[in-house]
Design a protein around this motif. Structure first.
Motif, short mmCIF file in Angstrom:
data_model
loop_
_atom_site.label_atom_id
_atom_site.label_comp_id
_atom_site.label_asym_id
_atom_site.label_seq_id
_atom_site.Cartn_x
_atom_site.Cartn_y
_atom_site.Cartn_z
N TYR A 21 -62.02 -92.50 39.57
CA TYR A 21 -63.36 -92.59 40.12
C TYR A 21 -64.36 -92.10 39.08
O TYR A 21 -64.26 -90.98 38.58
N THR A 22 -65.28 -92.97 38.72
CA THR A 22 -66.40 -92.59 37.85
C THR A 22 -67.69 -92.97 38.55
O THR A 22 -67.73 -93.92 39.34
N GLU A 23 -68.75 -92.23 38.25
CA GLU A 23 -70.03 -92.51 38.91
C GLU A 23 -70.62 -93.84 38.46
O GLU A 23 -71.31 -94.49 39.23
N GLU A 24 -70.35 -94.24 37.23
CA GLU A 24 -70.93 -95.49 36.73
C GLU A 24 -70.25 -96.71 37.31
O GLU A 24 -70.90 -97.68 37.67
N VAL A 25 -68.92 -96.69 37.37
CA VAL A 25 -68.16 -97.89 37.75
C VAL A 25 -67.73 -97.84 39.22
O VAL A 25 -67.71 -98.86 39.90
N GLY A 26 -67.39 -96.69 39.72
CA GLY A 26 -66.86 -96.57 41.07
C GLY A 26 -65.36 -96.29 41.00
O GLY A 26 -64.88 -95.64 40.07
N SER A 67 -61.08 -82.93 35.42
CA SER A 67 -61.06 -82.25 34.14
C SER A 67 -62.34 -81.45 33.96
O SER A 67 -63.43 -81.94 34.26
N ASP A 68 -62.21 -80.23 33.47
CA ASP A 68 -63.40 -79.43 33.19
C ASP A 68 -64.16 -79.97 31.99
O ASP A 68 -65.36 -79.76 31.85
N LEU A 69 -63.46 -80.69 31.12
CA LEU A 69 -64.12 -81.25 29.94
C LEU A 69 -64.97 -82.46 30.30
O LEU A 69 -66.02 -82.68 29.73
N ASN A 70 -64.49 -83.26 31.25
CA ASN A 70 -65.22 -84.45 31.67
C ASN A 70 -65.30 -84.43 33.20
O ASN A 70 -64.42 -84.92 33.88
N GLU A 71 -66.38 -83.88 33.72
CA GLU A 71 -66.52 -83.74 35.16
C GLU A 71 -66.98 -85.03 35.83
O GLU A 71 -67.09 -85.08 37.05
N MET A 72 -67.24 -86.06 35.07
CA MET A 72 -67.74 -87.32 35.62
C MET A 72 -66.63 -88.22 36.14
O MET A 72 -66.91 -89.23 36.76
N GLU A 73 -65.39 -87.88 35.88
CA GLU A 73 -64.30 -88.73 36.36
C GLU A 73 -63.28 -87.89 37.12
O GLU A 73 -62.97 -86.77 36.75
#
Length: 183
Positions: free
Chosen positions: A21-26, A3-9
């Motif tokens: 996939y998230t950088e915090e959790v994996g 998603s362009d709104l939330n690039e972290m997932e």
């Protein structure tokens, strides 16, 4: 899907489960809740992949008695030839049934990617590594089945059985391959 709104997932969707996939959790994966709730292309793809795995495994088992170094059916070279032909056919079926679902999912992904009914801010699915692995795996199975057929066609099977099974003629029988010219 990113998603362009939330690039972290990043979302990953496969035949058997969906992962986030998230950088915090994996990576967190969850299997699909219901088979009947899946889209029809995923249901068909699951069945075709299952058939591909089954026919590929059966092809491996069938080719074993037909191999040259295996001491099965030594007195019956025509039976060894039939085993190799059947293994080649099963390998072709396995290759085709693994290429079909990958290509089907690739087609639906491509159609959905260029669908103008979706708003621009909505994330779109893209191809992943598994898609290309499926294509190369299916192509490898087709090449393997073709090589089995080529081996059968090039091998000169002696159709006359030896007169005495334990004679030195059986142990020292020469095998001849047909000559081929590429160019």
């Amino acid at each position: 899907m990113n998603s362009d709104l939330n690039e972290m997932e990043n979302w990953f969707s496969g035949l058997w489960h969906t992962c986030l996939y998230t950088e915090e959790v994996g990576i967190q994966c969850k299997a699909y809740d219901s088979v009947l709730g899946l889209p029809m292309d995923l249901q068909i793809s699951r069945w075709l992949v299952t058939v591909s795995i089954g026919t590929g495994g059966l092809g491996l088992l069938v080719v074993l008695p037909g191999l040259e170094g295996v001491e099965m059916c030594v007195e019956q070279p025509h039976l060894k030839r039939r085993f190799i032909i059947l293994a080649g056919l099963l390998t072709w079926v396995s290759g085709l049934t693994s290429l079909a679902p990958v290509s089907l999912v690739a087609y639906t992904t491509l159609v959905d990617f260029f669908d103008e009914g979706w708003p621009e801010v909505m994330p779109r699915w893209e191809y992943g590594e598994a898609m290309f692995s499926g294509w190369f795996g299916g192509l490898g199975q087709l090449i393997g089945g073709t090589l089995l057929f080529i081996a059968v066609c090039m091998y000169d099977f002696d159709q006359r059985p030896p007169s005495v099974p334990n004679s030195p003629q059986v142990k020292h029988r020469t095998k001849h391959y047909q000559k081929t010219e590429v160019l």
